[in-house]
Scaffold this active site. Structure first.
Site, PDB file in Angstrom:
ATOM      1  N   GLN A 268      11.534 -30.081  11.499  1.00 27.15           N
ATOM      2  CA  GLN A 268      12.491 -29.050  11.078  1.00 27.15           C
ATOM      3  C   GLN A 268      12.823 -29.151   9.585  1.00 27.15           C
ATOM      4  O   GLN A 268      13.535 -28.312   9.052  1.00 27.15           O
ATOM      5  CB  GLN A 268      13.804 -29.190  11.875  1.00 27.15           C
ATOM      6  CG  GLN A 268      13.662 -29.044  13.374  1.00 27.15           C
ATOM      7  CD  GLN A 268      13.225 -30.322  14.056  1.00 27.15           C
ATOM      8  OE1 GLN A 268      12.872 -31.312  13.407  1.00 27.15           O
ATOM      9  NE2 GLN A 268      13.213 -30.319  15.381  1.00 27.15           N
ATOM     10  N   ASP A 269      12.295 -30.171   8.936  1.00 25.65           N
ATOM     11  CA  ASP A 269      12.713 -30.489   7.581  1.00 25.65           C
ATOM     12  C   ASP A 269      12.366 -29.399   6.563  1.00 25.65           C
ATOM     13  O   ASP A 269      11.206 -28.987   6.426  1.00 25.65           O
ATOM     14  CB  ASP A 269      12.015 -31.794   7.172  1.00 25.65           C
ATOM     15  CG  ASP A 269      12.471 -32.288   5.817  1.00 25.65           C
ATOM     16  OD1 ASP A 269      13.525 -32.926   5.767  1.00 25.65           O
ATOM     17  OD2 ASP A 269      11.791 -32.000   4.823  1.00 25.65           O
ATOM     18  N   ALA A 270      13.353 -28.956   5.839  1.00 20.02           N
ATOM     19  CA  ALA A 270      13.150 -27.917   4.832  1.00 20.02           C
ATOM     20  C   ALA A 270      12.207 -28.374   3.728  1.00 20.02           C
ATOM     21  O   ALA A 270      11.457 -27.569   3.173  1.00 20.02           O
ATOM     22  CB  ALA A 270      14.496 -27.504   4.241  1.00 20.02           C
ATOM     23  N   GLY A 271      12.240 -29.656   3.419  1.00 23.63           N
ATOM     24  CA  GLY A 271      11.361 -30.182   2.385  1.00 23.63           C
ATOM     25  C   GLY A 271       9.898 -30.148   2.802  1.00 23.63           C
ATOM     26  O   GLY A 271       9.016 -29.856   1.985  1.00 23.63           O
ATOM     27  N   ILE A 272       9.613 -30.465   4.056  1.00 24.90           N
ATOM     28  CA  ILE A 272       8.243 -30.366   4.561  1.00 24.90           C
ATOM     29  C   ILE A 272       7.757 -28.929   4.435  1.00 24.90           C
ATOM     30  O   ILE A 272       6.648 -28.667   3.959  1.00 24.90           O
ATOM     31  CB  ILE A 272       8.163 -30.815   6.044  1.00 24.90           C
ATOM     32  CG1 ILE A 272       8.468 -32.307   6.167  1.00 24.90           C
ATOM     33  CG2 ILE A 272       6.797 -30.490   6.629  1.00 24.90           C
ATOM     34  CD1 ILE A 272       8.443 -32.822   7.600  1.00 24.90           C
TER      35      ILE A 272
END
Length: 316
Positions: A268-272
């Site tokens: 869910q990571d926005a950075g990924i």
DNA sequence: GCCCAGGCACCGA
DNA sequence: TCGGTGCATGGG
């Protein structure tokens, strides 16, 4: 702090008697390690000097120890010294074991590279950042707190919050004009009420989550070596997500950076998403279907893929 | 002002 | 199980 078998074989007393020397497995990049450790000016849990030494205050056998890590590139060695807080061999060995764990020196990076080198997204990343390991958060309470703090806010704001939290409730040691901090003990946070944290600019939910997790840790129920966390990945996710405030992203984050499950994947990571968007030259963030197709070949190595994707965000 | 950040709990269908 | 909504704050 537990000594790992592999790390014990790689640690010996320094020839000049000052500190211990750690032989690092290859590949390992000290430059990449420093790059990660230096990514925020607001970081208060360690300091990187201009000549590339790392200073960090540890708690060893219930007493603070200010550790210095320096690199001997030609020998493939790290030297661990104690700047204050005792120089007994047992304490130095524990500090060295911490570094081993912190820098992820147990990982078989070559096995990851065999998978990643042919991957269209990861291939260029592992070539560019050869020797980058997953810099960890050895303490589970700290890892969970950091994941809670980082939820749904920018990284720079998260670092500001962590700094206030540490400087309010952590323990400090002064050395040569600088102040060094340990992460707050669960006991110090467990006795707070959520309202105590609001003035530091934590949201109502973050405040409650932090106190709740501290009380759980204080009760001894969050032992890194507990059965619930060592009985396989799915069981560990279930255990962590049973905590109020720890959802799938946070659980995977902690399992990646603290318990070091290679398959941990905070998808869910926005950075990924941002990293994938940049690497593929997409206009918008990738759809879930695009992500699934992309990461299917990474199965079993998602934690490493994640760390390299995060690394790519600070490439030019 | 609006949208997005290293999400999560809670709610209703 | 799944999708929508409120939450706190700061920066672009």
């Amino acid at each position: 702090m537990n000594m790992h078998a592999d790390s014990q074989q790689s640690i010996r007393a320094a020839a000049d008697g000052d500190g211990v020397v750690l032989t690092v497995p290859q590949p390992f990049s000290y430059i990449e390690t420093l790059h990660y450790l230096k990514r925020s000016n607001e970081e208060v849990l360690h300091r990187v000097t201009e000549d590339g030494r790392i200073l960090k205050l540890l708690r060893v056998r219930d007493r603070p120890l200010l550790m210095e890590v320096s690199n001997d590139e030609s020998r493939g060695e790290l030297r661990i010294r104690s700047l204050s807080g005792g120089r007994e061999p047992e304490r130095l060995l524990e500090a060295a074991a911490y570094v081993w764990e912190w820098f992820g020196l147990d990982a078989d990076l070559n096995a990851f590279y065999r998978m990643a080198s042919g991957d269209p997204v990861l291939g260029p990343l592992v070539a560019r950042h050869d020797g980058l390991r997953i810099i960890g958060v050895p303490d589970l309470f700290e890892a969970l707190c950091w994941s809670i703090i980082g939820q749904q806010i920018t990284l720079s704001f998260a670092y500001q919050l962590k700094k206030r939290f540490v400087q309010t409730y952590g323990e400090a040691v002064d050395y040569e004009g600088e102040r060094y901090w340990t992460f707050p003990d669960p006991a110090a946070i467990a006795r707070l009420t959520p309202d105590d944290l609001r003035p530091l600019q934590f949201s109502r939910s973050k405040s409650a989550f932090l106190v709740g997790v501290a009380r759980e840790a204080e009760s001894g129920a969050l032992d890194r070596t507990s059965t619930a966390l060592r009985s396989g990945f799915d069981a560990a996710v279930a255990r962590l997500t049973s905590l109020h405030g720890i959802g799938p992203w946070s659980a995977n984050y902690a399992l990646m950076r603290c318990l070091r499950y290679p398959e941990a994947f905070p998808i869910q990571d926005a950075g990924i998403h941002q990293a994938v968007r940049k690497l593929l030259g997409l206009e918008a963030k990738p759809s879930l279907a695009e992500l699934r197709a992309l990461y299917a070949p990474w199965a079993g190595w998602e934690a490493f893929a994640t760390f390299y994707l995060w690394r790519s965000l600070s490439d030019q």
